[in-house]
Motif scaffolding. Sequence first.
Motif, PDB file in Angstrom:
ATOM      1  N   SER A  99     -12.573  11.943  25.275  1.00  0.00           N
ATOM      2  CA  SER A  99     -12.455  10.762  24.422  1.00  0.00           C
ATOM      3  C   SER A  99     -12.799   9.496  25.192  1.00  0.00           C
ATOM      4  CB  SER A  99     -11.037  10.658  23.842  1.00  0.00           C
ATOM      5  OG  SER A  99     -10.751  11.756  23.016  1.00  0.00           O
ATOM      6  N   GLU A 100     -12.424   9.455  26.464  1.00  0.00           N
ATOM      7  CA  GLU A 100     -12.730   8.295  27.299  1.00  0.00           C
ATOM      8  C   GLU A 100     -14.240   8.135  27.460  1.00  0.00           C
ATOM      9  OE1 GLU A 100     -12.479   4.968  29.658  1.00  0.00           O
ATOM     10  OE2 GLU A 100     -10.918   5.921  28.444  1.00  0.00           O
ATOM     11  N   HIS A 103     -15.982   6.693  24.504  1.00  0.00           N
ATOM     12  CA  HIS A 103     -15.742   5.263  24.327  1.00  0.00           C
ATOM     13  C   HIS A 103     -16.891   4.415  24.879  1.00  0.00           C
ATOM     14  CE1 HIS A 103     -13.916   1.328  24.551  1.00  0.00           C
ATOM     15  NE2 HIS A 103     -13.830   1.374  25.864  1.00  0.00           N
ATOM     16  N   HIS A 104     -17.640   4.965  25.811  1.00  0.00           N
ATOM     17  CA  HIS A 104     -18.704   4.230  26.481  1.00  0.00           C
ATOM     18  C   HIS A 104     -20.082   4.595  25.912  1.00  0.00           C
ATOM     19  CE1 HIS A 104     -15.880   2.748  29.476  1.00  0.00           C
ATOM     20  NE2 HIS A 104     -15.418   3.984  29.602  1.00  0.00           N
ATOM     21  N   PRO A 105     -21.095   3.743  26.154  1.00  0.00           N
ATOM     22  CA  PRO A 105     -22.457   4.076  25.693  1.00  0.00           C
ATOM     23  C   PRO A 105     -22.941   5.392  26.295  1.00  0.00           C
ATOM     24  CG  PRO A 105     -22.327   1.767  26.329  1.00  0.00           C
ATOM     25  CD  PRO A 105     -21.034   2.399  26.771  1.00  0.00           C
ATOM     26  N   LEU A 106     -23.678   6.132  25.486  1.00  0.00           N
ATOM     27  CA  LEU A 106     -24.259   7.397  25.900  1.00  0.00           C
ATOM     28  C   LEU A 106     -25.735   7.412  25.519  1.00  0.00           C
ATOM     29  CD1 LEU A 106     -21.390   9.717  24.642  1.00  0.00           C
ATOM     30  CD2 LEU A 106     -21.932   9.282  27.040  1.00  0.00           C
ATOM     31  N   THR A 107     -26.503   8.242  26.201  1.00  0.00           N
ATOM     32  CA  THR A 107     -27.931   8.362  25.893  1.00  0.00           C
ATOM     33  C   THR A 107     -28.192   9.724  25.257  1.00  0.00           C
ATOM     34  OG1 THR A 107     -28.596   6.899  27.702  1.00  0.00           O
ATOM     35  CG2 THR A 107     -30.262   8.407  26.856  1.00  0.00           C
ATOM     36  N   ILE A 108     -28.730   9.693  24.039  1.00  0.00           N
ATOM     37  CA  ILE A 108     -29.108  10.911  23.327  1.00  0.00           C
ATOM     38  C   ILE A 108     -30.603  11.126  23.536  1.00  0.00           C
ATOM     39  CG2 ILE A 108     -29.041  12.138  21.119  1.00  0.00           C
ATOM     40  CD1 ILE A 108     -26.302  11.189  22.072  1.00  0.00           C
ATOM     41  N   ALA A 109     -30.971  12.238  24.150  1.00  0.00           N
ATOM     42  CA  ALA A 109     -32.380  12.493  24.472  1.00  0.00           C
ATOM     43  C   ALA A 109     -32.864  13.762  23.784  1.00  0.00           C
ATOM     44  CB  ALA A 109     -32.565  12.614  25.982  1.00  0.00           C
ATOM     45  N   VAL A 110     -34.131  13.752  23.383  1.00  0.00           N
ATOM     46  CA  VAL A 110     -34.759  14.927  22.776  1.00  0.00           C
ATOM     47  C   VAL A 110     -35.737  15.537  23.773  1.00  0.00           C
ATOM     48  CG1 VAL A 110     -34.522  14.237  20.366  1.00  0.00           C
ATOM     49  CG2 VAL A 110     -36.474  13.415  21.690  1.00  0.00           C
ATOM     50  N   SER A 111     -35.871  16.857  23.705  1.00  0.00           N
ATOM     51  CA  SER A 111     -36.871  17.540  24.524  1.00  0.00           C
ATOM     52  C   SER A 111     -37.417  18.722  23.731  1.00  0.00           C
ATOM     53  CB  SER A 111     -36.267  18.018  25.848  1.00  0.00           C
ATOM     54  OG  SER A 111     -35.151  18.861  25.613  1.00  0.00           O
ATOM     55  N   PRO A 112     -38.742  18.920  23.758  1.00  0.00           N
ATOM     56  CA  PRO A 112     -39.351  19.996  22.965  1.00  0.00           C
ATOM     57  C   PRO A 112     -39.130  21.363  23.591  1.00  0.00           C
ATOM     58  CG  PRO A 112     -41.012  18.854  24.242  1.00  0.00           C
ATOM     59  CD  PRO A 112     -39.738  18.108  24.476  1.00  0.00           C
ATOM     60  N   GLY A 113     -38.957  22.352  22.726  1.00  0.00           N
ATOM     61  CA  GLY A 113     -38.860  23.741  23.167  1.00  0.00           C
ATOM     62  C   GLY A 113     -40.022  24.540  22.608  1.00  0.00           C
ATOM     63  N   ASP A 114     -39.864  25.826  22.477  1.00  0.00           N
ATOM     64  CA  ASP A 114     -40.915  26.669  21.916  1.00  0.00           C
ATOM     65  C   ASP A 114     -41.054  26.440  20.419  1.00  0.00           C
ATOM     66  OD1 ASP A 114     -41.320  27.775  24.406  1.00  0.00           O
ATOM     67  OD2 ASP A 114     -39.948  29.460  24.050  1.00  0.00           O
ATOM     68  N   LYS A 115     -42.292  26.605  19.950  1.00  0.00           N
ATOM     69  CA  LYS A 115     -42.605  26.525  18.514  1.00  0.00           C
ATOM     70  C   LYS A 115     -42.061  25.218  17.923  1.00  0.00           C
ATOM     71  CE  LYS A 115     -42.712  31.558  18.127  1.00  0.00           C
ATOM     72  NZ  LYS A 115     -42.181  32.774  17.482  1.00  0.00           N
ATOM     73  N   ALA A 169      -1.697  19.594  21.978  1.00  0.00           N
ATOM     74  CA  ALA A 169      -0.835  19.583  23.158  1.00  0.00           C
ATOM     75  C   ALA A 169      -1.571  19.079  24.388  1.00  0.00           C
ATOM     76  CB  ALA A 169      -0.303  20.992  23.415  1.00  0.00           C
ATOM     77  N   ASN A 170      -2.912  19.157  24.349  1.00  0.00           N
ATOM     78  CA  ASN A 170      -3.698  18.741  25.506  1.00  0.00           C
ATOM     79  C   ASN A 170      -4.133  17.281  25.443  1.00  0.00           C
ATOM     80  OD1 ASN A 170      -3.629  21.342  26.610  1.00  0.00           O
ATOM     81  ND2 ASN A 170      -5.349  22.000  25.349  1.00  0.00           N
ATOM     82  N   THR A 171      -3.818  16.587  24.359  1.00  0.00           N
ATOM     83  CA  THR A 171      -4.236  15.200  24.213  1.00  0.00           C
ATOM     84  C   THR A 171      -3.288  14.289  24.977  1.00  0.00           C
ATOM     85  OG1 THR A 171      -5.064  15.689  22.011  1.00  0.00           O
ATOM     86  CG2 THR A 171      -4.786  13.370  22.585  1.00  0.00           C
ATOM     87  N   THR A 172      -3.833  13.478  25.873  1.00  0.00           N
ATOM     88  CA  THR A 172      -3.009  12.603  26.692  1.00  0.00           C
ATOM     89  C   THR A 172      -2.860  11.235  26.036  1.00  0.00           C
ATOM     90  OG1 THR A 172      -4.862  11.721  27.947  1.00  0.00           O
ATOM     91  CG2 THR A 172      -3.868  13.776  28.743  1.00  0.00           C
ATOM     92  N   THR A 173      -1.881  10.476  26.501  1.00  0.00           N
ATOM     93  CA  THR A 173      -1.664   9.129  25.983  1.00  0.00           C
ATOM     94  C   THR A 173      -2.872   8.240  26.244  1.00  0.00           C
ATOM     95  OG1 THR A 173       0.717   9.345  26.344  1.00  0.00           O
ATOM     96  CG2 THR A 173      -0.151   7.113  26.111  1.00  0.00           C
ATOM     97  N   SER A 174      -3.473   8.384  27.423  1.00  0.00           N
ATOM     98  CA  SER A 174      -4.643   7.567  27.758  1.00  0.00           C
ATOM     99  C   SER A 174      -5.816   7.893  26.850  1.00  0.00           C
ATOM    100  CB  SER A 174      -5.040   7.780  29.222  1.00  0.00           C
ATOM    101  OG  SER A 174      -5.375   9.127  29.466  1.00  0.00           O
ATOM    102  N   GLU A 175      -5.954   9.170  26.453  1.00  0.00           N
ATOM    103  CA  GLU A 175      -7.036   9.545  25.542  1.00  0.00           C
ATOM    104  C   GLU A 175      -6.841   8.908  24.176  1.00  0.00           C
ATOM    105  OE1 GLU A 175      -6.871  13.823  25.793  1.00  0.00           O
ATOM    106  OE2 GLU A 175      -8.788  13.876  26.861  1.00  0.00           O
ATOM    107  N   ILE A 176      -5.601   8.902  23.689  1.00  0.00           N
ATOM    108  CA  ILE A 176      -5.320   8.292  22.393  1.00  0.00           C
ATOM    109  C   ILE A 176      -5.622   6.798  22.452  1.00  0.00           C
ATOM    110  CG2 ILE A 176      -3.495   7.723  20.744  1.00  0.00           C
ATOM    111  CD1 ILE A 176      -2.131  10.345  21.515  1.00  0.00           C
ATOM    112  N   HIS A 177      -5.197   6.139  23.529  1.00  0.00           N
ATOM    113  CA  HIS A 177      -5.435   4.701  23.658  1.00  0.00           C
ATOM    114  C   HIS A 177      -6.936   4.413  23.718  1.00  0.00           C
ATOM    115  CE1 HIS A 177      -3.564   0.786  24.325  1.00  0.00           C
ATOM    116  NE2 HIS A 177      -4.601   0.493  25.096  1.00  0.00           N
ATOM    117  N   ALA A 178      -7.701   5.284  24.401  1.00  0.00           N
ATOM    118  CA  ALA A 178      -9.151   5.100  24.487  1.00  0.00           C
ATOM    119  C   ALA A 178      -9.796   5.229  23.113  1.00  0.00           C
ATOM    120  CB  ALA A 178      -9.751   6.118  25.460  1.00  0.00           C
TER     121      ALA A 178
END
Length: 236
Positions: A99-100, A103-115, A169-178
Amino acid sequence: MEVKLGFGAVPKPQYVFVSKESDHCWYMLSDDTRQIPIYERALTGVITGIEVNKKVETSHGETEKIDLHILADKPYVIRSGSESYFSKSLLLSLDALTSEQLHHPLTIAVSPGDKTIVFCTIYNPVTSRAVDVSWDGHNEIDLQALGQKVSFKINRIQNLNQEPIQTSANTTTSEIHAVLIAQSDTYLAQLNWTPEQGREYLQQKYGKRSRLQLTDREILDFIDYLQAKLTQNCPT
């Protein structure tokens, strides 16, 4: 995101479609539905939502799509077939992110495969490191379950006023705040608030200059305020 005054284009999300062609892997549509190739391989922005198994009417009949919402220089929606390799690699990558990280910018990239295959790779634009995903047993992946899991992680506070945040059960307080801060990011962008406006309001209301200093109750109250402002700004 800078707001330009005066005449201009209608401020609606720009749809981006995934398709392997001879020299590009995605495109946009003009107002007369003409395909406009996108030769750049990557789009960087903040992910603001995802819709999985969305039923869309096409020229070939009804089909299911995945719509990934990204806020960059303007709002974009990347649309891909629900069972495509692009969507599968997209969901695997999003599932691997915390989740953290979302929260930040990410880059979505495309790449060609077969056919006709197009793959998706997500990068951290600061470190240039790709999200590491495993393709072992990818043919046995339950895409519907994976899509629901990713959708829950990204969209779990979209209906914050109507439902409490559900956590595992695995979600932390910091993740919720993020996640709460990421949701306020979306509303601030929709309201076109500057960082200075945000800091001024936080200082006046809570005596704090950063959302990181707010308690969960205070950030929830701040989100409620932003939602109310958006409702006031919507035409009736």
